[in-house]
Design a protein around this motif. Structure first.
Motif, mmCIF file in Angstrom:
data_model
loop_
_atom_site.group_PDB
_atom_site.id
_atom_site.type_symbol
_atom_site.label_atom_id
_atom_site.label_comp_id
_atom_site.label_asym_id
_atom_site.label_seq_id
_atom_site.Cartn_x
_atom_site.Cartn_y
_atom_site.Cartn_z
ATOM 1 N N CYS A 33 37.256 16.398 -15.325
ATOM 2 C CA CYS A 33 38.435 15.234 -15.492
ATOM 3 C C CYS A 33 37.626 14.024 -16.033
ATOM 4 O O CYS A 33 36.943 13.421 -15.197
ATOM 5 N N GLU A 35 39.242 11.216 -16.286
ATOM 6 C CA GLU A 35 39.539 10.000 -15.582
ATOM 7 C C GLU A 35 39.143 10.096 -14.091
ATOM 8 O O GLU A 35 38.669 9.089 -13.559
ATOM 9 N N CYS A 36 39.304 10.918 -13.526
ATOM 10 C CA CYS A 36 39.278 10.954 -12.130
ATOM 11 C C CYS A 36 37.754 11.621 -11.737
ATOM 12 O O CYS A 36 37.334 11.466 -10.318
ATOM 13 N N LYS A 37 37.075 12.016 -12.636
ATOM 14 C CA LYS A 37 35.554 12.685 -12.541
ATOM 15 C C LYS A 37 35.755 13.888 -11.404
ATOM 16 O O LYS A 37 34.648 14.243 -11.276
ATOM 17 N N ALA A 38 36.732 14.680 -11.243
ATOM 18 C CA ALA A 38 36.952 15.937 -10.337
ATOM 19 C C ALA A 38 36.469 16.955 -11.396
ATOM 20 O O ALA A 38 36.522 16.844 -12.506
ATOM 21 N N CYS A 59 45.139 17.995 -14.977
ATOM 22 C CA CYS A 59 44.001 17.817 -13.941
ATOM 23 C C CYS A 59 44.878 18.248 -12.874
ATOM 24 O O CYS A 59 45.711 17.919 -12.312
ATOM 25 N N LYS A 61 43.928 17.233 -9.762
ATOM 26 C CA LYS A 61 43.532 16.312 -8.655
ATOM 27 C C LYS A 61 44.722 15.033 -9.227
ATOM 28 O O LYS A 61 45.744 14.650 -8.344
ATOM 29 N N CYS A 62 44.366 14.562 -10.281
ATOM 30 C CA CYS A 62 45.174 13.421 -10.598
ATOM 31 C C CYS A 62 46.261 13.846 -11.651
ATOM 32 O O CYS A 62 47.443 12.805 -12.004
ATOM 33 N N THR A 67 42.937 14.817 -20.421
ATOM 34 C CA THR A 67 41.654 14.282 -19.956
ATOM 35 C C THR A 67 40.488 15.261 -19.597
ATOM 36 O O THR A 67 39.615 14.926 -19.044
#
Length: 83
Positions: A33, A35-38, A59, A61-62, A67
């Motif tokens: 991702c 955005e959140c780098k997951a 995503c 996570k977020c 993204t």
């Protein structure tokens, strides 16, 4: 004089070839991702390639869309007898 060293026996070539037939290839896609780098992975889908933007998926996570990018694709040879 010293004795000759004892070498281990070599397997028959037929045993090696039979062993290779039972392995199954597992292809995995790693997604990141922006955005959140997951990072998370999923089974490979036809049409996946590295740096492809995934607009349809969100995503985990977020929960944002547009993204996700495929970061890498790798394969493993799995022995079904050991699972």
């Amino acid at each position: 004089m010293s004795e000759e060293p004892q070498l281990p026996s070599l397997p028959d070539i037929g045993d090696i070839l039979d062993r290779k037939k039972r392995f199954v290839e597992k292809i995995t896609t790693v997604i990141k991702c922006k955005e959140c780098k997951a990072k998370f992975d999923r089974p490979f889908k036809v049409g996946d390639y590295t740096y492809k933007s995934l607009s349809e998926e969100h995503c985990e996570k977020c929960n944002k869309t547009n993204t996700l990018v495929i970061e890498e694709i790798y394969s493993e040879w799995i022995d079904p007898k050991k699972q």
